[in-house]
Every structure is written in structure tokens, then in C-alpha cells.
Design a protein around this motif. Structure first.
Motif, PDB file in Angstrom:
ATOM      1  N   THR A 274      -3.496   0.361  -3.295  1.00  0.00           N
ATOM      2  CA  THR A 274      -3.227  -0.935  -2.671  1.00  0.00           C
ATOM      3  C   THR A 274      -3.050  -1.976  -3.768  1.00  0.00           C
ATOM      4  O   THR A 274      -3.978  -2.264  -4.533  1.00  0.00           O
TER       5      THR A 274
ATOM      6  N   ARG B 248       0.845  -1.203   0.000  1.00  0.00           N
ATOM      7  CA  ARG B 248       0.000   0.000   0.000  1.00  0.00           C
ATOM      8  C   ARG B 248       0.875   1.246   0.000  1.00  0.00           C
ATOM      9  O   ARG B 248       1.746   1.401   0.858  1.00  0.00           O
TER      10      ARG B 248
ATOM     11  N   GLY C 168      -8.781  -0.013   0.435  1.00  0.00           N
ATOM     12  CA  GLY C 168      -8.591  -0.826  -0.759  1.00  0.00           C
ATOM     13  C   GLY C 168      -9.883  -1.277  -1.385  1.00  0.00           C
ATOM     14  O   GLY C 168      -9.899  -2.261  -2.132  1.00  0.00           O
TER      15      GLY C 168
END
Length: 676
Positions: free
Chosen positions: A116, A82, A142
Motif C-alpha cells: 500500500t 494498493r 496497510g
């Protein structure tokens, strides 16, 4: 826009949950330092997987990239990387409008881009594909829209691999990196005019653009008489006999060219190469080494990054010190810092992330620009993350030189205050079976100034949240309180003089009588507390100084011999003194002291007087002592060296290497004459 945080889970050595990797970043330049296999390359590869690179080099995920917590344990099912981008400009917000995350920070709404990247193992039986295609998700959790290819292309990074072949990259050829760089520079694309073969006015080549020059050269090749005659002969004498009446075979000789301007420009640029010259004279170009060509390569990549008006300005460099001598390394780092602080055409600044094993580079950077990678975790050394004070940072900016910066690359660190400790500690450790080289220990000599400041680099401000740096650090320092009998022996006082009271006298030296009751123990505790905690431990001499303690606890004869040799060092070097004779005299003098029945404090003080009163060099004496100890241990005349050493020395060595198999000595004073 810049990457404000990297979070990596289940990728190579990085685990998940509390073992996940997190690295907060600031704009500008960040250098990742640490020993081999700490995870520096894994961080760069994680960024490459998410962002892609401008050279279109494809990094693929393999099964071994999925984290395995222990041998024999099943590998993780998915890798999650991420990246959080902050500092978005108006253009950034427009380009990524549908993918943005809005956060409230301090009562103010801030815009961020959170990407992500997820790769999963393929659990389907019999499938040849072991890893499923990765996904690029957006949103704080995400769960936002998938980042499409067009948006991802705006995030590609410039990547310079370790041990890069810069000369090859700058060489002419199909798909050369130089052509890719030059094709996107404004000067190449926008300078000059195109070539018009139908124009009536004479052509002025210097006014043409690069593409125009290519088109003009193509035209000139076609008009060349030699080419025309060759084409005519080929058609008439060789192809005409092979043709049919209704199907003529005709040859055309010319420069291969595409129809689109971009493709034709690239074909022209692929003919160019870049070489270094020592002069502005274009005929003076000559061959350069790998290091100089690396600098040329980096300069070209930065030229492109600085000239662009769109895209994400990120430069990733692994081992920028490759093939560069120390002075060039320092010039390079100053240059990179300057480039990271300079706005480019769109107002954004270039973010640079480098990995390095060079103490030269590390010493040239401020701690705010360093992140220590250790054991799969990141420890930024910027303000607020360590226990260093504002004055500590200012001090270290001035005095953290290349000889001390090796502490960033060690498995363990010992910080000492003098040359004698620097010389003796590795030798003593090796004789005890704790070779510093074998255990990866860096020895840092701070010269009696700022020992605690260097140690606090390794102390985290919030260890509960950030964790502790797993590098053991031993700080070795003197107690600097002499026994009550010493002032007259070592020349601080003349016989019959009284110890002056403090105040009103300004004497700097201390004796034990100055600290009645528990004050001496309190002083020791205060000296230890200056730099102790987490994995950092300060070891204070048991009695006074290193040389005194060595004499006090069991090496009185060896110290006396080494100090005597140090006093005669010039004569020994000149050949006017013989070492065997000097040692014989030292042994006789020391034995005479022992025979008088002096108590341990008085005997050790007489030995130490050779330094304090006679002026023997501690550093030179340490060299002689190291040699004497090695010879005596090898000859078997010292069979229990550890029992003859000050306990604090043994404990410090054990802290940065490994515990000794038997209990440590209880620290009780051992009469010096008992081991003479």
C-alpha cells in the motif's frame, strides 16, 4: 509472481469509496482499452509510483494528482495505491518473508504480498514542500512493516513510455539505456575470460569477455607508439619547464577507466550502439524509421526481462502501436503474447500491461486479455465478468476483427446488421443534428450475424458489484415479418397462390398472420431481450425492414428513386444512362402507384419490391438515398425529416447521441402517399 489486483484511491480522476478504481488482473498480457481521458495512463503512472522503473526515471507526485471530485471542491488529502501480488514462488516468499500476508481462500492458506503506497498533502503552513514523502506499507490493511528500499528494488518494472525515442535509447553515450540492458544480460557478464597483462601466452581476443576486451583495448592504447611519443613530448617540452625539482608534473594518456569491474564494464558498454540491419552482413546496417527502432527497443527490454533470474518480471508499455503500420502491430501483439506465456530463467512468466488506442491490436487479442477503462472504472472483459456465453467468446474470437474493434474506443456504439444501415445511419443522424463524429459514436456492422453477441460485451454479469459500463449501445435490427399483402407484391408468391402453412412447408419468410393475437408483440419483445439491459438497448424495426419502414413512414418517393438509381447503377457509371432521366422515370412510376389509392402497406410493399423482386442492391441504393436526402434537406424540400422517419430509427439515434428536444412521434403509421 504477478499483480493480481490494482486498487487506486484519490489519484487524478479516481475517487474513493465506491468511486475507487479496482482492476483484477490475470497472469500474462492485459491490454487496457478505452477512449481518451478514461484513465489508462493514470493506471500506468500509479504502477510507476509504487514500483519504480528500471530506467530510474523518477515520477513525482504533484498537487494536481490529488483527486478533485468537482470544480471548486477541496482536493483529497491523501492518495492510496494498493497492489496485491499473487502466485509467489519459493524465491519470492524468501525475498519478502517479513512482508507477506497469509489469507485463507476456500479453506486453503495462500500467500500474498500486499503493498500500500500512501502520499499525503502537506498541511503545514508556510512549507515549500506541498506533498510529504510517500510511504510503502505492507499487510492486508496497510499496517504491516514498511517495505524497505532493498525490497522495493526487487519490484521495479520495465516501462516503455508513449512516443518514446527508441533511436536515442539505443545510441551510444553516457548512461545509455542500451548499456543498462546489456550490463545485466548473462551472455555479456558470463561469456569469455578476463585480460591479464602479465600473462606470458599471446592474447586471443575472441576468447576474452566484453570486460576483458575493454581492458585489452586500454592496454593497447597505452602501448601505442604515437601515444607514447605524444606523452613524452608533452612531459619533456611543456610540463618539465613548469615543474619544481621536488614536484614534477607528469602526464599520462590513456582510456579513462574505473577500478571496479561493474563500472569498467558499463563504460565499455556505453561505447556500443544498436542498429537494425536487413542482412546478417554487418556492413549492411542502414537507417531505419521510428517504428522499426521501436521494435528493436522492445526486443532489447524483453531480452533483459527474459534473461534475469531475480526481480519482478513486469513490462509496462504505453501505446505499443506507436509508429507501426497495421501489419507490424499484429506481429508485435502476437510476439508479446508469446513472450508473456514463456517461462524465463527463474521459472516465472513475464506480466505485460499495455495501453492502446489501436483497433488492430484490440482485434488480435482475446476478450480475456482486454480490460475496458471507462469513466474512471475498469471493466475486465474476461469470462465470468460479462453476460457473454462460452459460445459467444468462441464466436467473437473468430469474428471480432479490426472493423468492429473500434467499439472499445467509443463514447457510444451503434451495432447494425447490414451495409445499408452502415451508410444511412450516420447521414440521417447528421441531418437530424446528431452527427456521430461529434458525439463519438462508433458504428459497427456485424453483417446480420451475432448482433446480440457483440452487444453482450457491454453487459456486466454482476452490475450491482461491478457497476454498469456507461457507454450507450444501440442495436438496430429488422423485425423480419412482412405485411400479409406483401408476398404476392414482392415475388414470394405468384398471383393466385395461397400462403403455404408452416409446417409442413419450410418457408423461411413470415407474415403477420403467422402471429395471431399477441404473438407478434411477443416476438418483438423476444428480439429486444436478446441484447437489452443496463446501457444496451435493441431497437427493432416498427414494421419489416429498414427500406420498407422508410417507405412506409414517409420516404416512399425517395426510396423508390434510390432503388431505381441502384438498378441503373452500371448504366449510369458507363454513361449509357442519364441520372435526370432515370429520376424522372422513377418519379412518374411512383406517382402512378400513389394515384391508384393503395393503402400504406401495399404502397410500401410495391416500393420494397424493387429490392426483393427486381434485385436492386440495398447498399448501392443506400448511397443514392443518402445523397438524395442531403440535397433535399439542403434545398429545403424536406423540412421535417424526423417526422418522416421510422420511430425506431429516431429512437436509436437519440440513444447513442442525445434526446431530441420535443416528444418522439407516437409511432402511428403515416400513409406513404401523404408525404410523397
Amino acid at each position: 509472481m504477478y499483480i493480481a489486483e490494482i486498487k487506486i484511491e484519490n489519484f487524478r480522476l479516481f475517487g474513493s469509496g465506491e468511486h475507487a478504481f479496482r482492476l483484477p488482473l490475470n497472469p500474462g498480457l492485459t491490454a487496457l482499452v478505452g477512449e481518451n481521458d478514461a484513465g489508462k495512463t493514470a493506471i500506468i503512472d500509479a504502477l510507476r509510483l509504487v514500483l519504480g522503473t528500471r530506467d530510474h526515471d523518477i515520477l513525482r507526485v504533484d498537487l494536481v494528482d490529488f483527486h478533485q471530485s468537482a470544480p471548486g471542491v477541496e482536493r483529497a488529502d491523501e492518495i492510496v495505491i494498493r497492489l496485491t501480488f499473487r502466485g509467489l514462488t519459493v524465491a519470492d516468499r524468501a525475498a519478502f518473508a517479513e512482508f507477506l500476508t497469509y489469507e485463507t481462500v476456500g479453506g486453503k492458506v495462500e500467500t500474498a504480498l500486499i503493498v500500500t503506497w500512501v502520499a499525503k498533502r502537506n498541511a503545514k503552513e508556510g512549507s515549500s514542500r506541498r506533498v510529504l514523502p510517500p510511504e510503502w506499507r505492507t499487510g492486508a490493511k496497510g499496517d504491516g512493516p514498511t517495505l524497505d528500499l532493498g525490497a522495493r528494488s526487487l519490484l521495479t518494472a520495465t516501462y516503455l513510455r508513449p512516443l518514446r525515442d527508441a533511436e536515442r535509447a539505443m545510441r551510444a553515450g553516457r548512461g545509455s539505456r542500451l548499456s543498462q540492458i546489456l550490463q545485466h544480460t548473462a551472455e555479456i557478464r558470463n561469456t569469455g575470460v578476463g585480460f591479464d597483462r602479465n600473462a606470458l601466452a599471446p592474447v586471443e581476443p575472441k576468447n576474452l569477455s566484453v570486460l576483458g576486451l575493454g581492458d585489452y583495448a586500454t592496454y593497447l592504447f597505452g602501448e601505442n607508439e604515437g601515444i607514447k611519443q605524444t606523452r613524452k613530448r608533452l612531459n619533456e617540452e611543456y610540463l618539465a619547464p613548469l615543474s619544481f625539482a621536488d614536484d614534477l608534473l607528469l602526464a599520462r594518456i590513456g582510456v579513462a577507466e574505473a577500478q571496479e569491474d561493474n563500472l569498467r564494464l558499463r563504460q565499455v558498454l556505453e561505447k556500443l550502439e544498436l542498429v537494425l540491419s536487413a542482412s546478417t552482413d554487418e556492413d549492411c546496417a542502414h537507417s531505419r524509421g521510428l517504428g522499426s527502432n521501436n521494435l528493436l527497443f522492445m526486443a532489447c527490454e524483453l531480452l533483459l526481462l527474459a534473461a534475469e533470474s531475480d526481480g519482478f518480471p513486469l513490462l509496462l508499455i504505453e501505446e505499443p502501436e506507436a509508429h507501426l503500420h497495421p501489419q507490424r502491430q499484429l506481429r508485435l501483439m502476437s510476439f508479446l503474447l508469446a513472450q508473456a506465456s514463456k517461462p524465463r530463467a527463474d521459472g516465472q512468466k513475464i506480466q505485460i500491461i499495455v495501453t492502446t488506442h489501436s483497433p488492430n491490436l484490440a482485434s488480435d487479442l482475446q476478450l480475456d486479455n482486454l480490460a475496458l477503462i471507462e469513466g474512471g472504472r475498469a471493466f475486465p472483459l474476461c469470462r465470468g465478468k460479462t453476460q457473454l456465453s462460452v459460445s459467444d467468446y468462441r464466436f467473437l474470437e473468430r469474428f471480432l476483427d479490426v472493423t468492429k474493434a473500434n467499439l472499445f474506443f467509443a463514447r457510444a456504439v451503434m451495432i447494425v446488421e447490414g451495409d445499408a444501415e452502415t451508410i444511412l445511419m450516420p447521414v440521417v443522424a447528421k441531418l437530424l443534428g446528431r452527427d456521430f463524429h461529434e458525439f463519438g459514436v462508433s458504428l459497427v456492422n456485424v453483417g446480420g450475424v451475432g448482433l446480440g453477441r457483440y452487444a453482450r460485451i457491454f453487459l456486466r454479469q454482476d452490475p450491482e458489484t461491478d457497476g454498469e459500463i456507461g457507454i450507450p449501445v444501440a442495436c438496430v435490427t429488422d423485425m423480419d415479418v412482412m405485411p400479409d399483402v406483401a408476398p404476392w407484391i414482392v415475388g414470394k408468391l405468384e398471383p393466385g397462390d395461397q400462403v403455404p402453412a408452416r409446417p409442413p412447408s419450410r418457408r423461411q419468410w413470415r407474415i403477420k398472420a403467422d402471429f395471431p393475437g399477441g404473438q407478434l408483440a411477443q416476438r418483438r419483445a423476444e428480439r429486444r431481450a436478446r441484447a437489452s439491459g443496463q446501457r444496451v438497448e435493441t431497437f427493432v424495426s416498427d414494421e419489416w425492414t429498414l427500406e420498407y419502414d422508410l417507405a412506409f413512414f414517409g420516404l416512399g418517393k425517395q426510396i423508390y428513386r434510390a432503388a431505381t438509381l441502384a438498378l441503373k447503377d452500371d448504366a449510369l457509371a458507363a454513361g449509357s444512362a442519364v441520372e435526370a432521366e432515370v429520376l424522372a422515370g422513377a418519379d412518374a412510376a411512383y406517382q402512378a402507384l400513389v394515384d391508384t389509392g393503395l393503402d400504406p402497406e401495399m404502397l410500401a410493399s410495391h416500393v420494397y419490391a424493387l429490392f426483393e423482386a427486381e434485385g436492386a442492391s440495398k447498399a448501392i441504393a443506400a448511397q443514392y438515398l443518402a445523397d438524395l436526402l442531403e440535397k433535399e434537406v439542403e434545398a429545403g424540400t424536406i423540412t421535417a425529416l424526423r417526422q418522416l422517419l421510422p420511430p425506431y430509427i429516431v429512437a436509436a439515434i437519440a440513444h447513442v447521441t442525445a434526446p431530441f428536444p420535443v416528444p418522439e412521434p407516437n409511432g402511428a403509421a403515416v400513409p406513404a402517399q401523404a408525404t410523397a
